[in-house]
Write a protein that holds these residues in place. Structure first.
Motif, PDB file in Angstrom:
ATOM      1  N   LYS B  47     -67.722  29.238  10.875  1.00 26.06           N
ATOM      2  CA  LYS B  47     -68.434  28.165  11.635  1.00 26.06           C
ATOM      3  C   LYS B  47     -68.178  26.854  10.715  1.00 26.06           C
ATOM      4  O   LYS B  47     -67.881  25.807  11.305  1.00 26.06           O
ATOM      5  N   LEU B  48     -68.598  26.841   9.312  1.00 27.82           N
ATOM      6  CA  LEU B  48     -68.581  25.948   8.666  1.00 27.82           C
ATOM      7  C   LEU B  48     -67.165  25.308   8.546  1.00 27.82           C
ATOM      8  O   LEU B  48     -67.038  23.956   8.583  1.00 27.82           O
ATOM      9  N   ALA B  49     -66.233  26.059   8.555  1.00 33.55           N
ATOM     10  CA  ALA B  49     -64.879  25.661   8.494  1.00 33.55           C
ATOM     11  C   ALA B  49     -64.426  24.857   9.626  1.00 33.55           C
ATOM     12  O   ALA B  49     -64.036  23.873   9.836  1.00 33.55           O
ATOM     13  N   ALA B  50     -64.719  25.491  10.773  1.00 31.36           N
ATOM     14  CA  ALA B  50     -64.702  24.800  12.143  1.00 31.36           C
ATOM     15  C   ALA B  50     -65.259  23.434  12.457  1.00 31.36           C
ATOM     16  O   ALA B  50     -64.576  22.488  12.966  1.00 31.36           O
ATOM     17  N   ASP B  51     -66.424  23.285  11.623  1.00 30.13           N
ATOM     18  CA  ASP B  51     -67.160  21.853  11.613  1.00 30.13           C
ATOM     19  C   ASP B  51     -66.548  21.159  10.457  1.00 30.13           C
ATOM     20  O   ASP B  51     -67.087  20.052  10.257  1.00 30.13           O
ATOM     21  N   GLY B  52     -65.570  21.594   9.841  1.00 33.22           N
ATOM     22  CA  GLY B  52     -65.141  20.644   8.564  1.00 33.22           C
ATOM     23  C   GLY B  52     -65.874  20.534   7.447  1.00 33.22           C
ATOM     24  O   GLY B  52     -65.650  19.704   6.944  1.00 33.22           O
ATOM     25  N   LEU B  53     -66.867  21.331   7.262  1.00 30.03           N
ATOM     26  CA  LEU B  53     -67.851  21.056   5.964  1.00 30.03           C
ATOM     27  C   LEU B  53     -67.121  21.882   4.917  1.00 30.03           C
ATOM     28  O   LEU B  53     -67.714  21.648   3.884  1.00 30.03           O
ATOM     29  N   VAL B  54     -66.667  22.927   5.132  1.00 31.04           N
ATOM     30  CA  VAL B  54     -65.512  23.607   4.197  1.00 31.04           C
ATOM     31  C   VAL B  54     -64.168  23.882   4.550  1.00 31.04           C
ATOM     32  O   VAL B  54     -63.824  23.711   5.778  1.00 31.04           O
ATOM     33  N   GLU B  55     -63.609  24.307   3.383  1.00 26.35           N
ATOM     34  CA  GLU B  55     -62.129  24.685   3.931  1.00 26.35           C
ATOM     35  C   GLU B  55     -61.309  25.625   3.215  1.00 26.35           C
ATOM     36  O   GLU B  55     -61.984  25.644   2.043  1.00 26.35           O
ATOM     37  N   VAL B  56     -60.527  26.136   3.281  1.00 27.93           N
ATOM     38  CA  VAL B  56     -59.897  27.345   2.720  1.00 27.93           C
ATOM     39  C   VAL B  56     -58.785  26.661   1.703  1.00 27.93           C
ATOM     40  O   VAL B  56     -58.061  25.795   2.235  1.00 27.93           O
ATOM     41  N   ILE B  57     -59.179  26.848   0.335  1.00 26.38           N
ATOM     42  CA  ILE B  57     -58.035  26.321  -0.397  1.00 26.38           C
ATOM     43  C   ILE B  57     -57.187  27.073  -1.267  1.00 26.38           C
ATOM     44  O   ILE B  57     -56.238  26.625  -1.841  1.00 26.38           O
ATOM     45  N   ALA B  58     -57.348  28.602  -0.865  1.00 28.10           N
ATOM     46  CA  ALA B  58     -56.474  29.503  -1.361  1.00 28.10           C
ATOM     47  C   ALA B  58     -56.457  30.797  -0.681  1.00 28.10           C
ATOM     48  O   ALA B  58     -57.530  31.197  -0.384  1.00 28.10           O
ATOM     49  N   GLU B  59     -55.421  31.374  -0.556  1.00 28.25           N
ATOM     50  CA  GLU B  59     -55.332  32.764  -0.171  1.00 28.25           C
ATOM     51  C   GLU B  59     -54.973  33.795  -1.128  1.00 28.25           C
ATOM     52  O   GLU B  59     -53.705  33.554  -1.839  1.00 28.25           O
TER      53      GLU B  59
END
Lengths: 185, 185
Positions: B47-59
């Motif tokens: 949800k936080l990612a969908a709201d643009g408050l966090v993002e995936v920086i590595a896999e």
DNA sequence: CCACACATGTAATGTGTTACATGATTAT
DNA sequence: ATAATCATGTAACACATTACATGTGTGG
């Protein structure tokens, strides 16, 4: 499950209606230990009654029902008190904020801590006053008002919070001063 | 809502995966402030990612996704930190038991308090040790670490609990002794 | 007669826990 | 190989909050 035992505990002290219990939560428990609204309390009282742990001992005006704890209820409460879990449930939004303090810059951190130091001092004074009043009223050496133990715990907790807030403020200043002294770092 | 900000706060300190965050809750937050299981953390990160408050920086291996807080996330977190509510959410099963201590007879109350005194002493020793180790490792005056404030608060809280438990045990003994001295009372 | 406190209840929604489910990598 | 740890996810259930809903007694 804790709500159930909070209700049993309050009823072990004296009989009360759902309405009374709702206010007891607001006044006594909410700030330190647990909270519940009437919408949760009324159904739970129903379940406790169905399980034979409490019973209706009087019905008054406006549909008021006064509940009392039963012998079975006391047994159940005692067993809960004497068998604590390995890990306690803790949920404390205030402390959470303290923990996240380091995500703020020093100026913002101070802005958060200053009211903490202030309000804990105010709370402390209020508690100490009402404690002194109670101490003065009751003759010494009488029945252990166990409320005295709780009050003391509250007092010490707020004192700890207050001291910690001052320490943290000081610490932030120190780190800032150290940083200013070596701008290259 | 607090879970959301707890996650943002932890990610503001350093990027982490859902797995990392789950362990951070267990190690640092659970005992003092807030708890959450992985089953709650993973969906909330989504949800936080969908709201643009966090993002995936590595896999990484095993489907590991490392999240970082975004600028928008920092803004949101700061606003939450600087705007505390009038009444904080508090849920503390241990303190609830303290409140209900008066429903027990003195012998049972002692049985509840003795392990409190013991375990708080043990916890205190552990904390002090790991703090001393950290203090010795890091050069003085360096960056104000998140863990340092947490550890200090924990230390002081357990010290307070320990001192209080000893005081309370003593108090119960005193009242019992006074009672024995005048059996008619 | 009107405002306020008393008094109880349910429905919808949100939050949190437990249980179920799967698979990859690493150290022994 | 195999056990432990890493790593993520969902479903069912329990607990908690907010909003909706209704009505009574008391004091001014």
């Amino acid at each position: 499950m804790s709500l159930r035992y909070a209700l049993l505990g309050l009823l072990a002290d004296e009989p009360a209606s759902g309405y009374d219990l709702t206010r007891k939560f607001e006044r006594a428990l909410q700030r330190y230990a647990w909270h519940a609204q009437h919408s949760q309390i009324y159904p739970e009282l129903g379940k406790l009654a169905a399980d034979g742990l409490v019973e209706v001992i009087a019905e008054g005006a406006r549909g008021r029902r006064t509940y009392a704890i039963t012998e079975q209820g006391r047994t159940e409460l005692r067993s809960w008190m004497l068998n604590p879990p390995d890990v306690f449930v803790v949920r404390h939004e205030f402390v959470l904020r303290l923990f996240l303090l380091s995500t703020l810059d020093p100026e913002d951190a101070r802005a958060v801590l200053r009211p903490v130091a202030q309000e804990s001092a105010r709370e402390l004074a209020t508690l100490r006053e009402s404690l002194d009043r109670a101490e003065a009223t009751a003759p010494p050496g009488t029945e252990l008002a166990l409320g005295r133990l709780v009050a003391e715990y509250g007092l010490r907790s707020f004192q700890t919070m207050h001291d910690w807030a001052l320490w943290a403020l000081d610490r932030i200043d120190q780190v800032e001063a150290a940083k200013a002294a070596r701008p290259a770092g």
